[in-house]
Design a protein around this motif. Structure first.
Motif, PDB file in Angstrom:
ATOM      1  N   THR A 161     -10.036  -1.451  -6.108  1.00 31.14           N
ATOM      2  CA  THR A 161      -8.721  -2.005  -6.431  1.00 31.14           C
ATOM      3  C   THR A 161      -8.060  -1.203  -7.548  1.00 31.14           C
ATOM      4  N   VAL A 162      -8.837  -0.851  -8.565  1.00 30.37           N
ATOM      5  CA  VAL A 162      -8.325   0.017  -9.635  1.00 30.37           C
ATOM      6  C   VAL A 162      -7.825   1.340  -9.067  1.00 30.37           C
ATOM      7  N   LEU A 163      -8.576   1.898  -8.126  1.00 26.32           N
ATOM      8  CA  LEU A 163      -8.185   3.151  -7.480  1.00 26.32           C
ATOM      9  C   LEU A 163      -6.791   3.042  -6.877  1.00 26.32           C
ATOM     10  N   LEU A 164      -6.482   1.907  -6.262  1.00 22.13           N
ATOM     11  CA  LEU A 164      -5.172   1.713  -5.648  1.00 22.13           C
ATOM     12  C   LEU A 164      -4.067   1.518  -6.671  1.00 22.13           C
ATOM     13  N   LEU A 165      -4.364   0.835  -7.766  1.00 25.95           N
ATOM     14  CA  LEU A 165      -3.331   0.423  -8.717  1.00 25.95           C
ATOM     15  C   LEU A 165      -3.024   1.457  -9.787  1.00 25.95           C
ATOM     16  N   ALA A 166      -3.994   2.270 -10.156  1.00 26.07           N
ATOM     17  CA  ALA A 166      -3.818   3.147 -11.317  1.00 26.07           C
ATOM     18  C   ALA A 166      -2.675   4.146 -11.124  1.00 26.07           C
ATOM     19  N   GLY A 167      -2.591   4.760  -9.951  1.00 24.51           N
ATOM     20  CA  GLY A 167      -1.549   5.751  -9.710  1.00 24.51           C
ATOM     21  C   GLY A 167      -0.148   5.185  -9.805  1.00 24.51           C
ATOM     22  N   PRO A 168       0.173   4.105  -9.079  1.00 27.83           N
ATOM     23  CA  PRO A 168       1.511   3.514  -9.197  1.00 27.83           C
ATOM     24  C   PRO A 168       1.867   3.067 -10.610  1.00 27.83           C
ATOM     25  N   LEU A 169       0.918   2.463 -11.322  1.00 29.73           N
ATOM     26  CA  LEU A 169       1.206   2.046 -12.694  1.00 29.73           C
ATOM     27  C   LEU A 169       1.451   3.255 -13.591  1.00 29.73           C
ATOM     28  N   ALA A 170       0.655   4.310 -13.421  1.00 25.84           N
ATOM     29  CA  ALA A 170       0.831   5.513 -14.231  1.00 25.84           C
ATOM     30  C   ALA A 170       2.179   6.175 -13.933  1.00 25.84           C
ATOM     31  N   ALA A 171       2.555   6.238 -12.660  1.00 25.81           N
ATOM     32  CA  ALA A 171       3.851   6.823 -12.304  1.00 25.81           C
ATOM     33  C   ALA A 171       4.997   6.008 -12.897  1.00 25.81           C
ATOM     34  N   PHE A 172       4.877   4.698 -12.871  1.00 20.87           N
ATOM     35  CA  PHE A 172       5.888   3.820 -13.461  1.00 20.87           C
ATOM     36  C   PHE A 172       6.003   4.088 -14.966  1.00 20.87           C
ATOM     37  N   LEU A 173       4.860   4.201 -15.635  1.00 26.14           N
ATOM     38  CA  LEU A 173       4.887   4.506 -17.069  1.00 26.14           C
ATOM     39  C   LEU A 173       5.543   5.863 -17.329  1.00 26.14           C
ATOM     40  N   ALA A 174       5.228   6.851 -16.496  1.00 20.17           N
ATOM     41  CA  ALA A 174       5.809   8.182 -16.680  1.00 20.17           C
ATOM     42  C   ALA A 174       7.319   8.151 -16.506  1.00 20.17           C
ATOM     43  N   LEU A 175       7.798   7.387 -15.535  1.00 20.60           N
ATOM     44  CA  LEU A 175       9.242   7.274 -15.333  1.00 20.60           C
ATOM     45  C   LEU A 175       9.914   6.553 -16.485  1.00 20.60           C
ATOM     46  N   ARG A 176       9.165   5.718 -17.176  1.00 20.31           N
ATOM     47  CA  ARG A 176       9.690   5.040 -18.370  1.00 20.31           C
ATOM     48  C   ARG A 176       9.633   5.941 -19.604  1.00 20.31           C
ATOM     49  N   GLY A 177       9.100   7.154 -19.463  1.00 18.40           N
ATOM     50  CA  GLY A 177       9.021   8.078 -20.588  1.00 18.40           C
ATOM     51  C   GLY A 177       7.698   8.057 -21.321  1.00 18.40           C
ATOM     52  N   SER A 178       6.731   7.267 -20.843  1.00 18.08           N
ATOM     53  CA  SER A 178       5.434   7.149 -21.520  1.00 18.08           C
ATOM     54  C   SER A 178       4.392   7.999 -20.803  1.00 18.08           C
ATOM     55  N   ARG A 179       4.576   9.310 -20.791  1.00 22.29           N
ATOM     56  CA  ARG A 179       3.685  10.190 -20.045  1.00 22.29           C
ATOM     57  C   ARG A 179       2.271  10.213 -20.634  1.00 22.29           C
ATOM     58  N   ILE A 180       2.172  10.171 -21.962  1.00 23.84           N
ATOM     59  CA  ILE A 180       0.850  10.188 -22.587  1.00 23.84           C
ATOM     60  C   ILE A 180       0.074   8.926 -22.220  1.00 23.84           C
ATOM     61  N   LEU A 181       0.748   7.788 -22.239  1.00 26.07           N
ATOM     62  CA  LEU A 181       0.094   6.540 -21.860  1.00 26.07           C
ATOM     63  C   LEU A 181      -0.303   6.564 -20.378  1.00 26.07           C
ATOM     64  N   ALA A 182       0.545   7.176 -19.551  1.00 25.83           N
ATOM     65  CA  ALA A 182       0.228   7.290 -18.128  1.00 25.83           C
ATOM     66  C   ALA A 182      -1.046   8.105 -17.920  1.00 25.83           C
ATOM     67  N   LEU A 183      -1.146   9.229 -18.622  1.00 24.16           N
ATOM     68  CA  LEU A 183      -2.343  10.060 -18.501  1.00 24.16           C
ATOM     69  C   LEU A 183      -3.571   9.330 -19.037  1.00 24.16           C
ATOM     70  N   ALA A 184      -3.388   8.581 -20.131  1.00 25.56           N
ATOM     71  CA  ALA A 184      -4.514   7.826 -20.690  1.00 25.56           C
ATOM     72  C   ALA A 184      -5.003   6.767 -19.711  1.00 25.56           C
ATOM     73  N   LEU A 185      -4.058   6.102 -19.036  1.00 20.68           N
ATOM     74  CA  LEU A 185      -4.440   5.086 -18.053  1.00 20.68           C
ATOM     75  C   LEU A 185      -5.217   5.708 -16.902  1.00 20.68           C
ATOM     76  N   LEU A 186      -4.743   6.853 -16.418  1.00 18.66           N
ATOM     77  CA  LEU A 186      -5.459   7.536 -15.337  1.00 18.66           C
ATOM     78  C   LEU A 186      -6.847   7.979 -15.776  1.00 18.66           C
TER      79      LEU A 186
END
Length: 401
Positions: A161-186
């Motif tokens: 389930t994490v495998l499915l969710l991590a990418g979309p959440l990280a992309a959403f964070l990146a679009l919000r300008g939080s690229r470092i947080l997106a990479l940390a989540l991944l």
């Protein structure tokens, strides 16, 4: 609206709920869908917004919606030749409500999520990953303290389930300008997956990264062609997977994959493939894998092959579709996948690549792992699509990067 806020909390709780109870996502996704539907109906009652029922019905008249309805219709029609109607009904009543909940959530939630829903979901997913990785490092001591079953495979479903969710959440964070947080989540998600014993999750992670790179680096038509080829090969090779692996896998490979029971998996794939050959056009009936050793197509097989059919499913969703629904079901299933890829082509570049990454992870996991109709997998896919659609709905109008 409070109902929408409660639905957002439920959606954010999918990952931690699975970490604590590894079959809980259908209930959580179902609750989230009901809350968003109730909120939308309340809005309509107050004279705000369009009819949610009409909004939900809209996609069903598109080519993708019609393909999904045709696939479901064929699954229902298979009752006519299913040898165990009670089993048909039991499997369908697990899959269909979860699919409906995932559809409602993916349609209604994206435009109604409050701004805090994304950080809450990202924090909870990261916390879930750390909890699972920590539990594994402590030899499942927290599970023993909680009186739960202490088995290393306990976190396989949650990590898929994490495998499915991590990418979309990280992309959403990146679009919000939080690229470092997106990479940390991944990074946290990848760490938890690789720390586990789930070979399917690790394979899905590798395939997802590869398809994300394809979507990010290749021209869009070429990336879609690669994804379509992957899906086509998954369906084409499924009935002969066992025979190919039996001939191609050296003994040394089986020795390295002892934890994954590779020999048994090859034998299971061979047995289901042989059964497909006995009922290739219409299959043996939806949901019959749980008692496949007893279906008419299995009776002509050797006793040792029939014994391998008793495992409940072939550990390959594409092969299960072939076995249960035949060529017709496989063609309709492939059509659904191809049309879903075509729909993803309209996404901005980052979300398009993320969608291909999720697609690659899904195909890889479905080719080696669980049964096709399990509710927890359907719920996880629905939650992932919801976050992808939410990222698309919230993107800046000029963002096509």
């Amino acid at each position: 609206m409070r109902l929408h806020a409660a639905g957002a909390v439920a959606l954010a709780l999918v990952a931690p709920a699975m970490a604590l109870a590894n079959r809980s996502s259908p209930l959580v996704v179902g609750l989230a869908a009901l809350l968003f539907l109730a909120g939308s109906l309340a809005e309509r009652g107050e004279g705000r917004g369009a009819s949610p029922l009409r909004f939900l019905a809209g996609p069903l008249s598109t080519p993708l919606g019609l393909a999904v309805l045709a696939f479901l219709g064929w699954s229902v029609a298979s009752l006519a030749w299913s040898p165990f109607p009670v089993l048909w009904g039991r499997v369908l009543t697990e899959f269909l409500p979860t699919l409906a909940s995932a559809f409602i959530l993916a349609r209604l939630a994206p435009a109604r999520l409050p701004g805090w829903a994304l950080p809450l979901a990202a924090i909870l997913l990261a916390a879930s990953c750390l909890y699972m990785a920590g539990s594994l490092a402590l030899a499942l001591a927290p599970q023993i303290w909680l009186g739960q079953r202490a088995a290393l495979f306990l976190f396989n479903r949650p990590l898929l389930t994490v495998l499915l969710l991590a990418g979309p959440l990280a992309a959403f964070l990146a679009l919000r300008g939080s690229r470092i947080l997106a990479l940390a989540l991944l990074a946290v998600a990848a760490f938890a997956i690789l720390r586990s014993i789930s070979g399917a999750a690790a394979l899905g992670l590798l395939a997802g990264c590869a398809m994300f790179a394809v979507g990010r680096l290749l021209p869009r038509p070429a990336a879609l062609a690669v994804a379509a080829l992957v899906l086509a090969l998954a369906f084409i090779l499924a009935p002969v997977e066992g025979d190919i692996l039996h001939r191609a896998m050296p003994e040394a490979a089986h020795e390295r994959l002892t934890q994954s029971s590779s020999r048994a998996r090859v034998a299971i794939a061979q047995s289901f493939g042989a059964a497909v050959a006995q009922a290739p056009w219409i299959g043996s009936g939806y949901g019959m894998s749980a008692r496949f050793a007893e279906v008419p197509a299995a009776q002509v097989l050797e006793p040792e092959m029939r014994a391998m059919l008793a495992v409940g499913h072939p550990h390959n969703s594409f092969l299960q579709i072939w076995a249960e629904l035949g060529l017709v079901g496989a063609v309709l299933g492939a059509l659904v996948g191809f049309l879903a890829l075509r729909a993803a082509a309209a996404l901005p570049r980052l979300l398009f690549a993320t969608a291909l990454g999720v697609f690659g992870a899904m195909v890889a996991v479905m080719f080696v792992e669980h049964g096709a109709w399990q509710g927890w997998w359907t719920a996880g896919c629905g939650a992932a699509i919801t976050w992808l659609r939410a990222a698309w709905a919230a993107r800046p109008a000029q963002d096509n990067a």
